[in-house]
Scaffold this active site. Structure first.
Site, mmCIF file in Angstrom:
data_model
loop_
_atom_site.group_PDB
_atom_site.id
_atom_site.type_symbol
_atom_site.label_atom_id
_atom_site.label_comp_id
_atom_site.label_asym_id
_atom_site.label_seq_id
_atom_site.Cartn_x
_atom_site.Cartn_y
_atom_site.Cartn_z
ATOM 1 N N HIS A 1 -35.362 46.018 -71.544
ATOM 2 C CA HIS A 1 -33.823 45.587 -71.221
ATOM 3 C C HIS A 1 -33.022 46.814 -71.658
ATOM 4 C CE1 HIS A 1 -31.185 42.461 -69.516
ATOM 5 N NE2 HIS A 1 -30.444 43.147 -69.890
ATOM 6 N N HIS B 1 -30.432 39.082 -64.423
ATOM 7 C CA HIS B 1 -29.541 38.517 -65.296
ATOM 8 C C HIS B 1 -29.776 37.145 -65.299
ATOM 9 C CE1 HIS B 1 -28.512 42.603 -67.120
ATOM 10 N NE2 HIS B 1 -27.832 42.343 -68.295
ATOM 11 N N GLU C 1 -28.110 33.740 -69.793
ATOM 12 C CA GLU C 1 -26.972 34.696 -71.090
ATOM 13 C C GLU C 1 -26.287 33.257 -71.316
ATOM 14 O OE1 GLU C 1 -25.541 38.362 -69.950
ATOM 15 O OE2 GLU C 1 -25.616 38.925 -72.779
HETATM 16 ZN ZN LIG Z 1 -28.181 42.903 -69.953
#
Ligand SMILES: [Zn+2]
Length: 385
Positions: free
Chosen positions: A25, A213, A216
């Site tokens: 990543h 993703h 987060e």
């Molecule tokens: Zn990222």
């Protein structure tokens, strides 16, 4: 049990740079060298906050650290501005690979969003080809120094835009020319993977892997959608899966040993169905410790790196991998992230090996190449031990 690196010497017995690493990543537009940004900006006539490499590097780190999302996003305006020509993309990609190799990375997946690089008239296919040419040149340059590195592109669609189907098709079109996977990035909150369901279905129909993703800037609903609608084989960050893990501490009864004045505490761990799925199915979490701290992804768990749930997830058997996210903005390397874990959680070589093997096994590589990578890493660690 091997001695921990930290026990051997607080200042580490050797430079962790030499450890073979796997980077899953790492954003192309978040990993430029400041000096390169200055060169390229001059070529295309883009104005920067500073034309001194040291000051510019600091500006990126400070902006990313400011706690202001606006300032954080502004940093990408500058990197993306200088990545609008074939020459710019080539150079950035080549140096990206060289910098990974200097950090000990032997396999890296480079993610970036082609749709953000069309401002000067290049097509989606042209930008992917320019980046691939740069990556190939980087691999070649590294091999000329007697080292080896392998890299692949993760073709990314931006969540706020509406080009996911087109980008998914682009990724599949380049699958035998360097594209190894697909991702969606950008504003997570409010842009669930379910919005891009058709693109993910297309990818699944073409047996093309996706990492998403999720977990987060948003929580469990986003992770659930990444797994269900995105058919994600890995989670970009995924750190907020820890919100589905509860630990209740209770005091253990003293066993009567003399001097045993402080009773131990016992933690009763309960995993929700989603956390159970992620752990038990071995869905890899692409954890980026420093970045998570900067963006506030882990603010729900406390302040400071010691509150990062990475250790809890790792100890509970989640498939944790360690990554950098944006090396320029966070001012880190993968070596730095490893050092942070060693210092914060007392990780030893066995831990670093396990985290690295997790990443190797989660790589979007064919089985034989994955096995060769695992063998290479194991042998390198055995030589060090
Ligand atoms: Zn990222």
């Amino acid at each position: 049990m091997t001695e921990t690196i930290a026990d051997d010497a607080p200042d580490l017995e050797f430079d962790l740079k030499v450890l073979p690493k796997v980077s899953l990543h790492d954003h192309l537009d978040g990993g430029l060298r400041p000096a390169t940004i200055i060169d390229l900006a001059a070529e295309v006539g883009h104005t920067l906050p500073s034309t001194d490499p040291v000051a510019l590097g600091e500006w990126f780190r400070e902006s990313a650290d400011s706690g202001s999302l606006v300032r954080y996003l502004e940093t990408f305006d500058h990197t993306i501005a200088v990545m609008q020509t074939k020459e710019g993309l080539f150079r950035v990609a080549k140096e990206f690979v060289e910098d990974l190799a200097d950090d000990g990375v032997v396999y890296g997946e480079v993610r970036w969003a082609p749709e953000q690089h069309l401002q000067r008239g290049l097509t989606l296919d042209e930008v992917v080809e320019a980046v691939q040419a740069g990556l190939d040149a980087g691999v070649e340059a590294v091999s000329e120094t007697g080292r080896e590195i392998q890299v692949g592109q993760l073709i990314t669609a931006m969540r706020h835009a509406d080009r996911s189907q087109e980008i998914a098709e682009l990724a599949v079109r380049h699958r035998h020319q360097g594209a190894v996977g697909f991702d969606i990035a950008g504003a997570e909150d409010g842009f669930l993977p379910s919005r891009f369901k058709d693109a993910f279905t297309y990818l699944a129909q073409h047996n093309f892997p996706a990492t998403v993703h999720a977990g987060e800037a948003a929580g469990l609903e986003s992770i659930q959608s990444a797994l269900v609608d995105g058919r994600a084989l890995r989670l970009g960050h995924g750190v907020r899966i820890a919100e589905d893990v509860s630990i209740e501490f209770e005091e253990a009864e003293s066993d009567g040993t003399e001097g045993d004045e402080v009773p131990d505490t016992i933690g009763m761990v309960t995993l929700g169905d989603l956390a159970g799925w992620v752990r038990d199915r071995g869905i890899a979490l692409e954890i980026c410790p420093s970045s998570n701290l900067q963006t506030g992804a882990i603010s729900g768990f406390g302040e400071g790196i010691e509150s990062h749930p990475v250790d809890m997830l790792y100890q509970l058997g989640f498939n944790v991998t360690i990554n950098t996210d944006n090396r320029l903005m966070s001012g880190v390397t993968l070596t730095d992230e490893f050092e942070l874990l060693v210092e914060t959680f007392d990780y030893d070589l066995d831990d670093l090996l396990e985290l690295t093997l997790n990443a190797a096994e989660a790589a979007f590589l064919p089985l034989e190449e994955k096995e060769a990578l695992v063998e290479y890493i194991n042998e390198a660690y055995a030589d060090l031990g």
